[in-house]
Design a protein around this motif. Structure first.
Motif, mmCIF file in Angstrom:
data_model
loop_
_atom_site.group_PDB
_atom_site.id
_atom_site.type_symbol
_atom_site.label_atom_id
_atom_site.label_comp_id
_atom_site.label_asym_id
_atom_site.label_seq_id
_atom_site.Cartn_x
_atom_site.Cartn_y
_atom_site.Cartn_z
ATOM 1 N N GLY A 1 -21.186 -40.848 23.100
ATOM 2 C CA GLY A 1 -22.611 -40.616 23.277
ATOM 3 C C GLY A 1 -23.122 -39.638 22.230
ATOM 4 O O GLY A 1 -22.511 -38.602 21.982
ATOM 5 N N HIS A 2 -24.230 -39.990 21.616
ATOM 6 C CA HIS A 2 -24.880 -39.150 20.610
ATOM 7 C C HIS A 2 -23.965 -38.849 19.433
ATOM 8 O O HIS A 2 -24.148 -37.884 18.712
ATOM 9 N N ASN A 3 -22.909 -39.661 19.284
ATOM 10 C CA ASN A 3 -21.875 -39.473 18.261
ATOM 11 C C ASN A 3 -21.297 -38.056 18.289
ATOM 12 O O ASN A 3 -20.944 -37.483 17.260
ATOM 13 N N ASP A 4 -21.171 -37.497 19.502
ATOM 14 C CA ASP A 4 -20.637 -36.135 19.647
ATOM 15 C C ASP A 4 -19.159 -36.034 19.278
ATOM 16 O O ASP A 4 -18.703 -34.979 18.878
ATOM 17 N N GLN A 5 -18.420 -37.123 19.477
ATOM 18 C CA GLN A 5 -16.974 -37.112 19.244
ATOM 19 C C GLN A 5 -16.347 -35.861 19.887
ATOM 20 O O GLN A 5 -15.707 -35.058 19.218
ATOM 21 N N PRO A 6 -16.505 -35.716 21.224
ATOM 22 C CA PRO A 6 -16.143 -34.475 21.902
ATOM 23 C C PRO A 6 -14.683 -34.355 22.324
ATOM 24 O O PRO A 6 -14.344 -33.587 23.221
ATOM 25 N N GLY B 1 -11.894 -32.606 26.476
ATOM 26 C CA GLY B 1 -13.273 -32.862 26.082
ATOM 27 C C GLY B 1 -14.054 -31.580 25.929
ATOM 28 O O GLY B 1 -13.754 -30.569 26.568
ATOM 29 N N LYS B 2 -15.061 -31.630 25.070
ATOM 30 C CA LYS B 2 -15.888 -30.461 24.793
ATOM 31 C C LYS B 2 -17.004 -30.342 25.824
ATOM 32 O O LYS B 2 -17.803 -31.268 25.995
ATOM 33 N N LYS B 3 -17.050 -29.199 26.488
ATOM 34 C CA LYS B 3 -18.096 -28.932 27.473
ATOM 35 C C LYS B 3 -19.452 -28.879 26.783
ATOM 36 O O LYS B 3 -19.561 -28.465 25.631
ATOM 37 N N GLY B 4 -20.485 -29.305 27.500
ATOM 38 C CA GLY B 4 -21.839 -29.188 26.992
ATOM 39 C C GLY B 4 -22.286 -30.315 26.080
ATOM 40 O O GLY B 4 -23.411 -30.293 25.579
ATOM 41 N N THR B 5 -21.437 -31.312 25.850
ATOM 42 C CA THR B 5 -21.857 -32.468 25.058
ATOM 43 C C THR B 5 -22.432 -33.526 25.999
ATOM 44 O O THR B 5 -22.360 -33.381 27.225
ATOM 45 N N VAL B 6 -22.974 -34.579 25.443
ATOM 46 C CA VAL B 6 -23.698 -35.571 26.240
ATOM 47 C C VAL B 6 -22.828 -36.221 27.311
ATOM 48 O O VAL B 6 -23.190 -36.262 28.482
ATOM 49 N N SER B 7 -21.674 -36.741 26.930
ATOM 50 C CA SER B 7 -20.841 -37.459 27.902
ATOM 51 C C SER B 7 -19.357 -37.309 27.561
ATOM 52 O O SER B 7 -18.688 -38.306 27.277
ATOM 53 N N PHE C 1 -16.598 -36.727 29.254
ATOM 54 C CA PHE C 1 -15.612 -37.402 30.093
ATOM 55 C C PHE C 1 -15.533 -38.891 29.751
ATOM 56 O O PHE C 1 -14.453 -39.427 29.501
ATOM 57 N N ALA C 2 -16.674 -39.553 29.705
ATOM 58 C CA ALA C 2 -16.692 -40.985 29.369
ATOM 59 C C ALA C 2 -16.196 -41.213 27.952
ATOM 60 O O ALA C 2 -15.431 -42.157 27.693
ATOM 61 N N ASP C 3 -16.596 -40.358 27.026
ATOM 62 C CA ASP C 3 -16.169 -40.508 25.636
ATOM 63 C C ASP C 3 -14.660 -40.366 25.504
ATOM 64 O O ASP C 3 -14.010 -41.125 24.768
ATOM 65 N N CYS C 4 -14.088 -39.400 26.215
ATOM 66 C CA CYS C 4 -12.628 -39.210 26.162
ATOM 67 C C CYS C 4 -11.911 -40.399 26.804
ATOM 68 O O CYS C 4 -10.842 -40.800 26.333
ATOM 69 N N CYS C 5 -12.499 -40.973 27.844
ATOM 70 C CA CYS C 5 -11.898 -42.168 28.454
ATOM 71 C C CYS C 5 -11.927 -43.345 27.485
ATOM 72 O O CYS C 5 -10.976 -44.141 27.437
ATOM 73 N N ALA C 6 -12.978 -43.457 26.670
ATOM 74 C CA ALA C 6 -13.017 -44.512 25.649
ATOM 75 C C ALA C 6 -11.913 -44.282 24.621
ATOM 76 O O ALA C 6 -11.236 -45.227 24.202
ATOM 77 N N ALA C 7 -11.688 -43.025 24.242
ATOM 78 C CA ALA C 7 -10.618 -42.710 23.292
ATOM 79 C C ALA C 7 -9.252 -43.024 23.901
ATOM 80 O O ALA C 7 -8.366 -43.542 23.213
ATOM 81 N N ILE C 8 -9.097 -42.751 25.186
ATOM 82 C CA ILE C 8 -7.845 -43.059 25.877
ATOM 83 C C ILE C 8 -7.584 -44.566 25.847
ATOM 84 O O ILE C 8 -6.473 -45.007 25.562
#
Length: 183
Positions: A40-45, A99-105, A107-114
């Protein structure tokens, strides 16, 4: 069949690994696939901690199981008390995904990476298993400090990786009545 779809359909959670360590080149390809996940938002968290230290992997298993045995959930207590169970199935490599706290998403982004890690590993004929019960280990800040995470990151899950000691080629039956079309 399309190679990507074939890999997705053939991937299974592997719970028996050979003791030899996976090659660095293979690990690098798997990690590269993770950083190409959508976010999300290309945060790459995401942040990946690769653990190949058997003592730390064993400690994570023992500590998690100890806390699982105190859970109010019966099946979790049973797993926590199972002497023969290693939470990471004695895999030689474990990746902790944070995952980096305070970014858009995060948890979901890390699950996509997983998911990318799991599919990339299968494409290289490397076994993998997504481990959620490691959350018990993460509850203790002293344990989390062992990962040297950047500021504002929190660990979510772990993935164990290794050469397959066995494989289960048969997919469990899938519920296919889960799609509705609105046209």
């Amino acid at each position: 069949m399309n190679k990507v779809l074939e890999t997705i359909k053939s991937r299974r959670s592997i719970r028996k690994y050979r003791s030899e360590q996976i090659k660095d080149e293979e690990l690098d390809m798997i990690l590269e696939s993770a950083i190409y996940a959508p976010s999300g938002h290309n945060d790459q968290p995401w942040y990946f901690t690769v653990i190949q230290n058997k003592e730390l992997i064993d400690e994570m298993s023992v500590e998690s199981k100890k806390l699982m045995a105190e859970s109010p959930v019966d099946w979790m207590v049973k797993m926590g008390k199972a002497e023969h169970l290693h939470l990471f199935y004695n895999a030689p490599t474990v990746i902790v995904i944070s995952g980096k706290k305070g970014t858009v998403s995060p948890f979901a982004d890390c699950c996509a990476a997983i998911q990318n890690i799991l599919i990339a590993a299968e494409s290289l004929d490397i076994g993998s298993c997504w481990i959620g019960l490691v959350k018990f280990f993460f509850e203790n800040p002293e344990n989390v400090a062992k990962f040297n995470l950047p500021e504002d990151y929190e660990p979510y899950y772990a993935i164990c990786l290794g050469y397959k000691g066995s494989s289960n080629n048969k997919a469990p039956e899938r519920n296919k009545n889960v799609v509705d079309y609105i046209k």
